[in-house]
Write an enzyme that holds these catalytic residues in place. Sequence first.
Site, PDB file in Angstrom:
ATOM      1  CB  THR A 106      -0.930  -0.023   1.227  1.00 54.44           C
ATOM      2  OG1 THR A 106      -1.906  -1.045   1.021  1.00 54.44           O
ATOM      3  CG2 THR A 106      -1.637   1.307   1.430  1.00 54.44           C
ATOM      4  CG  HIS A 109      -5.701  -8.556   1.297  1.00 55.22           C
ATOM      5  ND1 HIS A 109      -5.242  -9.292   2.372  1.00 55.22           N
ATOM      6  CD2 HIS A 109      -5.163  -7.313   1.457  1.00 55.22           C
ATOM      7  CE1 HIS A 109      -4.472  -8.522   3.140  1.00 55.22           C
ATOM      8  NE2 HIS A 109      -4.411  -7.322   2.604  1.00 55.22           N
ATOM      9  CG  ASN A 113      -1.975  -8.325   6.623  1.00 55.53           C
ATOM     10  OD1 ASN A 113      -1.413  -9.151   7.352  1.00 55.53           O
ATOM     11  ND2 ASN A 113      -1.392  -7.804   5.555  1.00 55.53           N
ATOM     12  CE1 TYR A 157      -7.067  -3.653   6.420  1.00 57.67           C
ATOM     13  CE2 TYR A 157      -5.471  -5.227   5.583  1.00 57.67           C
ATOM     14  CZ  TYR A 157      -5.764  -3.995   6.130  1.00 57.67           C
ATOM     15  OH  TYR A 157      -4.756  -3.109   6.414  1.00 57.67           O
ATOM     16  CG  ASN A 198      -0.612 -10.661  11.220  1.00 61.21           C
ATOM     17  OD1 ASN A 198      -0.051 -10.038  12.103  1.00 61.21           O
ATOM     18  ND2 ASN A 198      -1.012 -10.107  10.098  1.00 61.21           N
TER      19      ASN A 198
HETATM   20  C1  8OZ Z   1      -0.056  -1.063   5.274  1.00 64.81           C
HETATM   21  C2  8OZ Z   1      -0.815   0.092   5.296  1.00 64.81           C
HETATM   22  C3  8OZ Z   1      -2.090   0.057   4.840  1.00 64.81           C
HETATM   23  C4  8OZ Z   1      -2.649  -1.116   4.385  1.00 64.81           C
HETATM   24  C5  8OZ Z   1      -2.263  -4.812   4.566  1.00 64.81           C
HETATM   25  C6  8OZ Z   1      -3.193  -3.558   2.749  1.00 64.81           C
HETATM   26  O1  8OZ Z   1      -1.877  -4.790   5.730  1.00 64.81           O
HETATM   27  C7  8OZ Z   1      -2.475  -3.535   3.862  1.00 64.81           C
HETATM   28  C8  8OZ Z   1      -1.898  -2.273   4.369  1.00 64.81           C
HETATM   29  C9  8OZ Z   1      -0.595  -2.236   4.821  1.00 64.81           C
HETATM   30  O2  8OZ Z   1      -2.508  -5.863   3.991  1.00 64.81           O
END
Ligand code: 8OZ
Length: 364
Positions: free
Chosen positions: A29, A178, A181, A183, A235
């Site tokens: 990003t 994705h 992380n 999301y 994570n």
């Molecule tokens: C860093 C800053 C903003 C988003 C991720 C898409 O952690 C990101 C992300 C990483 O997968």
Amino acid sequence: MPVTDTDLFLPVRLGPYQLANRIVMAPLTRSRAGAGDVPRPMAAKYYGQRASAGLIISEATQISPQGKGYAWTPGIHSTEQVAGWKAVTAAVHAKGSRIFLQLWHVGRISHPDLQPGGALPVAPSAIRPNVEAFTETGLKPTVTPRALEVSELPGIVDDYRRACENALQAGFDGVEVHAANGYLLDQFLRDGANRRTDAYGGSVENRVRFPLEVTRAAIAVCGADRVGIRISPINSRNDLVDSNPEPVFTHLVDRLNDFGIAYIHVIEGVTGGPREVEGGFDLGKLRTRFGGLYMANNGYTLDLALAARRQNKADLIAFGKPFISNPDLVARLARNAPLSAPDPATFYGGDEHGYTDYPELETA
Ligand code: 8OZ
């Protein structure tokens, strides 16, 4: 001294493609999209500069306006965005590399300032993550998200499907789902964010259901051999935990294996942090369960990458931050040349400085 006695720099098959080497540019990003969340022309220059990677994964890209959670990130839901991405894929293809688009819905990692009509962000359950959102006017505490109705889920799958169609139209060679992380898809996977009592929560089978529906939609558009998925099983990024991740991720990977997707992209450890995590599990178990390619990521150095190939722990190695500051990373690794360090002050937002102006070794 050139690095020999490894296949890291030799071609490898990924789905229908012959990649030039086993080094992947990880999704990064950079928050530099223009009005309408359209990639700007400098993005084509940036990705083109890094196209000696065997494969590039695009920065995370929102599949819909609702999927947005950070200021100035690009989308893949409008015709203007598709046009912006076309310049990127053309620049990468002109250098003989391949590029997959990373499909992103942030779920609860957002803010009303970033949502259409100032709406609440959505999530599997109405549980606020203890993090700050990156808005155009600075970091702001997140709010309690709205729990998605089960009747809304097919619409989000449709958004993913359209995003895949747009990605192919924009010239991408495939897509990466994705699911890492913290999301939306990761929120469904883990009991720290998913307290649903319907078919999408509770048991492991139920929690993997929505991520698998999304993956199936991507396969329907792109074909399984042009679909990968990114996961981060041990994570806690974005305040997301699971009481017992191993059965969730082994089950998920077994189903993905049945689907025959091209690769799993595994963040080993804490994203951008330690590779060893207390309470984690042996991620090698995921590699042995999966018949496609295993892409490893997180804190890899040349030595770690060489060892991973020597021990056959991974097929592909993704490098993130080193690609920011070393556009010619593959050549530097191949010569065991020094790497330049990236400047965190220019990671997110801004212009070409810290983006397209890192020199190659010859001119450094
Ligand atoms: C860093 C800053 C903003 C988003 C991720 C898409 O952690 C990101 C992300 C990483 O997968």
